[in-house]
Design an enzyme around this catalytic site. Structure first.
Site, PDB file in Angstrom:
ATOM      1  N   HIS A 105     -18.053  -2.910 -37.195  1.00  0.00           N
ATOM      2  CA  HIS A 105     -18.942  -3.205 -38.316  1.00  0.00           C
ATOM      3  C   HIS A 105     -19.738  -4.461 -37.959  1.00  0.00           C
ATOM      4  CE1 HIS A 105     -19.950  -4.591 -42.425  1.00  0.00           C
ATOM      5  NE2 HIS A 105     -19.733  -3.354 -42.821  1.00  0.00           N
ATOM      6  N   ASP A 126      -9.575  -6.070 -37.819  1.00  0.00           N
ATOM      7  CA  ASP A 126     -10.394  -5.866 -39.007  1.00  0.00           C
ATOM      8  C   ASP A 126      -9.783  -4.687 -39.773  1.00  0.00           C
ATOM      9  OD1 ASP A 126     -12.193  -5.165 -40.939  1.00  0.00           O
ATOM     10  OD2 ASP A 126     -13.919  -4.983 -39.601  1.00  0.00           O
ATOM     11  N   GLN A 161     -10.835  -1.308 -43.728  1.00  0.00           N
ATOM     12  CA  GLN A 161     -10.768   0.094 -44.141  1.00  0.00           C
ATOM     13  C   GLN A 161      -9.347   0.660 -44.029  1.00  0.00           C
ATOM     14  OE1 GLN A 161     -13.119   1.643 -45.661  1.00  0.00           O
ATOM     15  NE2 GLN A 161     -14.938   0.441 -45.169  1.00  0.00           N
ATOM     16  N   LYS A 211     -12.798  -3.585 -51.740  1.00  0.00           N
ATOM     17  CA  LYS A 211     -12.632  -2.235 -51.180  1.00  0.00           C
ATOM     18  C   LYS A 211     -11.249  -1.675 -51.475  1.00  0.00           C
ATOM     19  CE  LYS A 211     -15.756  -3.120 -47.353  1.00  0.00           C
ATOM     20  NZ  LYS A 211     -17.027  -2.405 -47.407  1.00  0.00           N
ATOM     21  N   CYS A 243     -23.758  -0.363 -41.823  1.00  0.00           N
ATOM     22  CA  CYS A 243     -23.518  -1.626 -41.123  1.00  0.00           C
ATOM     23  C   CYS A 243     -22.885  -1.419 -39.766  1.00  0.00           C
ATOM     24  CB  CYS A 243     -22.656  -2.569 -41.967  1.00  0.00           C
ATOM     25  SG  CYS A 243     -23.480  -3.107 -43.452  1.00  0.00           S
TER      26      CYS A 243
HETATM   27  C1  LIG Z   1     -14.670  -2.004 -41.117  1.00  0.00           C
HETATM   28  C2  LIG Z   1     -15.314  -3.018 -41.989  1.00  0.00           C
HETATM   29  N1  LIG Z   1     -15.260  -4.311 -41.643  1.00  0.00           N
HETATM   30  C3  LIG Z   1     -15.821  -5.278 -42.393  1.00  0.00           C
HETATM   31  C4  LIG Z   1     -16.484  -4.971 -43.543  1.00  0.00           C
HETATM   32  C5  LIG Z   1     -17.108  -6.072 -44.314  1.00  0.00           C
HETATM   33  O1  LIG Z   1     -16.561  -6.197 -45.588  1.00  0.00           O
HETATM   34  P1  LIG Z   1     -17.227  -7.205 -46.621  1.00  0.00           P
HETATM   35  O2  LIG Z   1     -18.634  -6.793 -46.829  1.00  0.00           O
HETATM   36  O3  LIG Z   1     -16.403  -7.041 -47.845  1.00  0.00           O
HETATM   37  O4  LIG Z   1     -17.108  -8.564 -46.018  1.00  0.00           O
HETATM   38  C6  LIG Z   1     -16.548  -3.631 -43.958  1.00  0.00           C
HETATM   39  C7  LIG Z   1     -17.236  -3.240 -45.206  1.00  0.00           C
HETATM   40  O5  LIG Z   1     -18.357  -2.831 -45.257  1.00  0.00           O
HETATM   41  C8  LIG Z   1     -15.963  -2.646 -43.158  1.00  0.00           C
HETATM   42  O6  LIG Z   1     -16.016  -1.361 -43.506  1.00  0.00           O
END
Ligand SMILES: Cc1ncc(COP(=O)(O)O)c(C=O)c1O
Ligand SMILES: Cc1ncc(COP(=O)(O)O)c(C=O)c1O
Lengths: 408, 148, 408, 148
Positions: free
Chosen positions: C122, C199, C202, C225, C363
Site C-alpha cells: 500500500h 502491515d 487488512q 478498518k 492506494c
Molecule cells: C494494507 C494497507 N496498509 C495500510 C493502509 C493505510 O491505512 P490508513 O489509511 O488507515 O492509515 C491500508 C488502508 O487503506 C491498507 O489496506
C-alpha cells in the site's frame, strides 16, 4: 453574561454527580466539555454517512468527502483564512507544530541558524524545536519574561536578528494567561523576512482570531479545546508557505502518481494528510465551530472576562493565596498556589466539592522553573462556567486552608 | 471516608516536619523515584551494614501524601534487615492498594494506618507508594551489585 | 455462516436507503461500518467521562485516564502483545509506519543500507520509505510478484542480504487479497538480524494475529478498518525496539522533565504520544475489539471465506470479467474488471443498486502498473455481508454489461 | 434521471471510438490534466494559427464520461477562435454544473446535451469537465507566453 443554565443543558456531562456534588468543570484549558450538537454530529456521521473519503464513486463516499471538505471550509472561515487550501487537518496542535518544525525546518535550517521562541511556550511548542535543532544544528533562542509574566519587549529586539530563521510563539499562555502582542511580533519578524507561527491553541476557542489581519505565516490550534472531539487539530499555513514545504508523512491520500522508486504528491492541503484522516473528528470540529459561532465570540470573551475578573478578586481576598501571571488583560484562566499546600492536595480536596481543577505544571515546566514552584493549581473557564462556580471554588480553597491549618 | 480522613493529623504532622530528610554521603543504597502522573520526585539514601539498614534519608518534593509516607517509611525501616524491609514493602503495597486490611493494634502499623484514607482515592495511591517503590528499586540495585 | 440479519441490527447505517435501495456495503477494505456499541462508547465517553488524560487529580480525569489506558490493554491483548507498553496509539496505520520509518530510520540507516519492501505494498508502506531513503541515502529493494500475484519466494532469498537493514511488508494485500507467508519471512529476516515490520491493516480485522507467535518486531493496523472510529491506529513494537528509538514527535504528555535547552522523555509507550491523544478514538477502538471478540475471529474468518469463494465463483461465470490475484487462499476481497468498462463507470452503475463498491487504484499504483490496468473494481467483505449482497453485486455487473453492450 | 440516461448512446459511441485521439508535434497549446479524485488523466495538443484552433487532439485514459466529453469537445472547437473557445468553455461549465440549462434545438449543443445526465451525478461532474479545464489551462499558458 451568557445564560449559563441554558448553555449547560446542551452539555450532557453536567448531569454527572461527582462525590455527591454537581460537576463544576474548571479545566477547559486542558480540554473542554462537548455539547450534544457535537456528540450528535459524530454519531450521526457514523450512523448515516460513514465511508472513506476521496476516490470513492458511490453515494456514501461522496457524502463523507463533501462533509469532510466542508469541515475544512468551516475551519477556514472561522479564522478568516482566504482559502480552505490553507487548512491542514492534524491530530492536535502538537502534531501541527511538529509538522511545520520538520517539514520547514529540515528543508531550510542550517547550523547556527536561530529559532526564536519564548520562555512561556507549552512543551508542544518547545520540544519539537529542540528535536529539530538537534537534527539541523540550528540554535534555540528565547524571549524572556518580565516580572509580571509578560514578554520583555526589549528582549525581543535583542533576540531577533539576521540569523533568526523562524519565530514561533503562543498567543495566550495556558499557564500564566498572558496575552502576547502577536501582531506586533509578526510585523517585526516580517521586517526581518522571518516566517512566524502562532500557537493559538488557547486563543482561538475564546477570542476572535483573524489570520489575514494578523498576517501570521502559520497558526495552529486543537479541536478538543474548543468543544470539539479529540484527535483533530488544525494547521493554518499561507498557501505559498505550505507549497514550499515537502510532505511530512507519506502514505495514501497524499499522492497523485506512485511508482516503486518515485512519487508525485498531491497539491496542498492534501499533501500533508497521509492515510485515512480523522473524518468524524473534522465533522465534530465543524459542529463545534457552528456552536461557538451561534454563541458569538464577542459574547464569549465578555463572559470570560467577567468570570476571570471575579475569580482574581475573590482569590486575592484569601490570605496565603498567590496568583501567577498578569492581573489585568489576561486569558480566561487563573493559576495560583495556597501557601504550604501542594497543588495536588488542593485538587484532591476540591474534587470533593465537585470541582474539576488541574494541578501540575500544565506542560510548561520552564514557567514553573521561572516561578520557582513545583506546580500550580489552575482554574480555567469557558462558556458553561458561572460566577457560582467560582464561589464553590473559593469555598473549596477555604476548606483546604482549614484542613491544612496545622501546617502553616 | 471523607477527605478529612485522607489528611489526618498524623499525615499532616509528617508533612509539616518530615523525618529523616537529607542526604547520606557514600550510601550503599541510592535510588531516584519519579511519579510520572504528577511529577513528584524523591531521592533515597541508605547505609547498609551486615545486611541491616543502619541509616536512611530522603530528599523530595511533593504532596502531603507522598512526603508523609516517605517520612514514616524511613522511620520504620531503620534497623531492619534487607529481607525484613522487602517483606515490609510487599505488605505495605498490599494494604495501600486495598488488597489487605491495615492491621489493628499493631504498634508498627499504628502511624502508617493514617494513610488508610488513600485507598478511597485511587489516584493518590501512587503518591503513597512512591517512596516504597523507590526504596525497593534501590535494594534491588544494591543486591545485584553485591552478586557481581 | 454468521447471522447477518442480526448483526446488521447493530449497524444503524443499514437503515440507509441509497437511490431507493437498501445499502449494500462492499468497501470494508477502505473503511468498515460501525456498530452502535462503538458509536455509543464514543458518545458516552463525551457525555459522562470526558477530561484530558494523565496528570489530572480529579475524578473525571482519573476516569478518562483509566479508560484510555484500559483501551491500550485491550488492544495489547487483541494481538497477544506481552505488555501494553508495546502499544503506541497513532492516528492510523499510515502514521504508525511513518513513525517507525523516521524514528528507526533516521537513527540507524546509513547510505547504501537496503530497505526491503514488496511490489504489493500500500502507498502507506511505500512512500514513508521513499522519503526516509531520500533523507538517509538508504536504498529501496522490492520483492516482486509471481504471475499469480503471490510473492516470489526465490526473489526474497535474492534480495535479503547483509546490507538489508529493515524489512516491511503487508500481511494481506488490500488490492490483490494475497496472503503473504509473513511468519516465514520474519524468521528469514531474523536469521539476518534484520528488524521486520508487518502491515497488518487488512489482517487484524479479519483473522487471528498473534505478535508473539509471529515474532515480528513491529506491526501496525488502523481502527477504522475494524469497526472502530477514524483517527486511531496502533503501532505494536517489541519493548526493546521501542526503547531504542528516539521520539518521533515532541510535545506535551511525552516528557518527564523539560528545560528550555533539554528534556527528558517519558518511558514507552508514552514517549511516542505527543500532545493530547485521540482519547475517544482509543475508547471507540476498545469497544470495536470487544465487538469483534464477541463474534469471534474464527467465525469471522469462516464467514468471509464462504463469501469470497461464492463471489469468485459467480464472477468467474460472467463473460468478460477478469479477476485479479490468487484464486485460492485469499483475504476477504475480490478485485476485478469488466472488459471495456472503466471501473469508475462500474461503481456509478452499482451505486444505483445500492451497492457501495470502490473503483480505483486502492492506494497500490505499483500493482496497477504490474496488472497493466489503470484501476480495478474491488468488492471487500465483512461480518455484515451476506451471500444476497453478492447476488445483487452480480446483478449490477450484468446490468453494467448490458448498458455497455454496444461498446464491447 | 436514471443511470441509463448517464450512459446515453451518444456518450457510449464517443467512448467506444473517441474522435481526435493522438498527438500533434510542435503544438502551440499543450496541457496535462489530472483528476485527483479518480486518477484519470489527459493530455491535450492544439495547433493555433491567427488565433484560431486549427487542429486539436488528445490522449487520455479514463471513464466513459471523461473520454466522451473530450471527444465531443475536440470535435466542436476545431476552427473556433481562442476567444470563442474560452466563452464556450465557460458556457459548458455552467451547463454541466447545473447552473444553466443545456440549450434545446441548438445544433452545436446537440451532442453535448448527451452529458446532461451528469448533473444528477455530482461526483462525475469532474469527469465531464476534465478535458475542458485542461484546455482552459492550456490556452491560459499559451496566451501568457504570447504576452512575453
Ligand atoms: C494494507 C494497507 N496498509 C495500510 C493502509 C493505510 O491505512 P490508513 O489509511 O488507515 O492509515 C491500508 C488502508 O487503506 C491498507 O489496506
Ligand atoms: C498553549 C498550548 N499550546 C499547545 C497545546 C497542545 O495542545 P494539544 O495537546 O491538543 O496538542 C496546548 C494544550 O495543552 C496549549 O495550551
Amino acid at each position: 453574561m451568557l445564560d449559563v443554565a441554558k448553555i449547560k443543558e446542551d452539555f450532557p456531562i453536567f448531569q454527572r454527580i461527582i462525590k455527591g456534588k454537581n460537576l463544576i468543570y474548571l479545566d477547559s484549558a486542558a480540554t473542554t466539555q462537548k455539547p450534544k450538537q457535537v456528540i450528535e454530529a459524530i454519531s450521526n456521521y457514523y450512523k448515516y454517512n460513514n465511508a472513506n473519503v476521496h476516490r470513492g464513486a458511490y453515494t456514501l463516499s461522496e457524502e463523507s468527502t463533501a462533509m469532510y471538505e466542508n469541515a475544512r471550509q468551516i475551519a477556514a472561515e472561522f479564522i478568516n483564512a482566504s482559502s480552505s487550501r490553507s487548512i491542514v487537518f492534524t491530530r492536535n496542535a502538537t502534531e501541527a507544530i511538529n509538522l511545520v518544525a520538520n517539514a520547514w525546518g529540515l528543508e531550510y535550517f542550517k547550523p547556527n541558524d536561530e529559532i526564536l521562541l519564548t520562555q512561556m511556550e507549552h512543551h508542544s511548542n518547545l520540544i519539537p524545536w529542540q528535536l529539530i535543532a538537534k537534527k539541523t544544528g540550528a540554535k534555540l533562542k528565547f524571549i524572556y519574561l518580565d516580572q509580571n509574566g509578560k514578554l520583555d519587549l526589549r528582549d525581543i529586539n535583542d533576540k531577533i536578528n539576521k540569523n533568526t530563521k523562524f519565530v514561533s510563539l503562543v498567543q495566550i499562555s495556558n499557564s500564566l494567561g498572558t496575552i502576547n502582542p502577536v501582531k506586533y511580533i509578526i510585523k517585526l519578524a516580517h521586517t526581518y523576512n522571518v516566517p512566524i507561527m502562532i500557537d493559538a491553541t488557547q486563543s482561538v476557542p475564546h477570542t476572535n482570531v483573524d489570520v489575514q489581519e494578523l498576517d501570521c505565516d502559520f497558526l495552529v490550534f486543537s479541536g478538543h479545546k474548543m468543544l470539539g472531539p479529540t484527535g483533530i487539530g488544525v494547521l493554518y499555513g499561507k498557501e505559498d508557505f505550505l507549497d514550499k514545504m515537502p510532505p511530512y508523512m507519506g502514505g495514501g491520500e497524499m499522492i497523485n502518481e506512485v511508482h516503486l522508486d518515485w512519487a508525485d504528491y498531491r497539491s496542498i492541503p492534501w499533501k500533508f494528510e497521509a492515510g485515512t484522516p480523522n473524518i468524524s473528528g473534522a465533522i465534530g470540529l465543524a459542529a463545534a465551530i457552528k456552536y461557538i459561532n451561534s454563541i458569538g465570540k464577542k459574547n464569549i470573551e465578555q463572559h470570560e472576562k467577567t468570570l476571570t475578573k471575579f475569580a482574581i478578586e475573590e482569590l486575592t481576598k484569601i490570605d496565603g493565596v498567590e496568583i501567577y501571571g498578569p492581573l489585568d488583560d489576561r486569558g480566561p484562566l487563573v493559576a495560583f498556589n495556597i501557601k504550604n499546600v501542594h497543588p495536588h492536595d488542593v485538587s484532591t480536596i476540591l474534587d470533593e466539592f465537585g470541582v474539576a481543577i488541574r494541578a501540575g505544571h500544565h506542560c510548561t515546566q520552564p514557567i514553573m522553573q521561572w516561578l520557582n514552584v513545583p506546580a500550580t493549581v489552575r482554574a480555567s473557564f469557558y462558556i458553561y462556567n458561572s460566577l457560582d462556580d467560582i464561589d464553590v471554588l473559593i469555598r473549596g480553597i477555604k476548606k483546604t486552608k482549614e484542613i491544612f491549618a496545622s501546617v502553616s | 471516608m471523607s477527605v478529612e480522613d485522607l489528611y489526618s493529623e498524623i499525615v499532616l504532622e509528617h508533612y509539616k516536619e518530615p523525618h529523616n530528610v537529607g542526604e547520606i554521603e557514600y550510601p550503599e543504597i541510592f535510588a531516584k523515584g519519579f511519579n510520572e502522573s504528577c511529577g513528584d520526585d524523591i531521592k533515597i539514601f541508605a547505609k547498609v551494614k551486615n545486611n541491616i539498614i543502619e541509616d536512611i534519608k530522603f530528599l523530595g518534593k511533593g504532596c502531603a501524601i507522598s512526603q508523609s509516607s516517605a517520612s514514616m517509611m524511613t522511620d520504620l525501616i531503620k534497623g531492619k534487615t534487607l529481607d525484613e524491609v522487602k517483606e515490609f514493602i510487599k505488605n505495605f503495597n498490599k494494604k495501600i492498594t486495598g488488597e489487605e486490611e491495615f492491621p489493628e493494634n499493631s504498634e508498627e502499623w499504628f502511624e502508617l494506618s493514617a494513610l488508610k484514607g488513600v485507598i478511597k482515592f485511587p489516584i493518590r495511591v501512587k503518591c503513597a507508594s512512591l517512596a516504597w517503590h523507590t526504596l525497593s528499586q534501590g535494594i534491588k540495585d544494591f543486591e545485584n551489585k553485591q552478586k557481581k
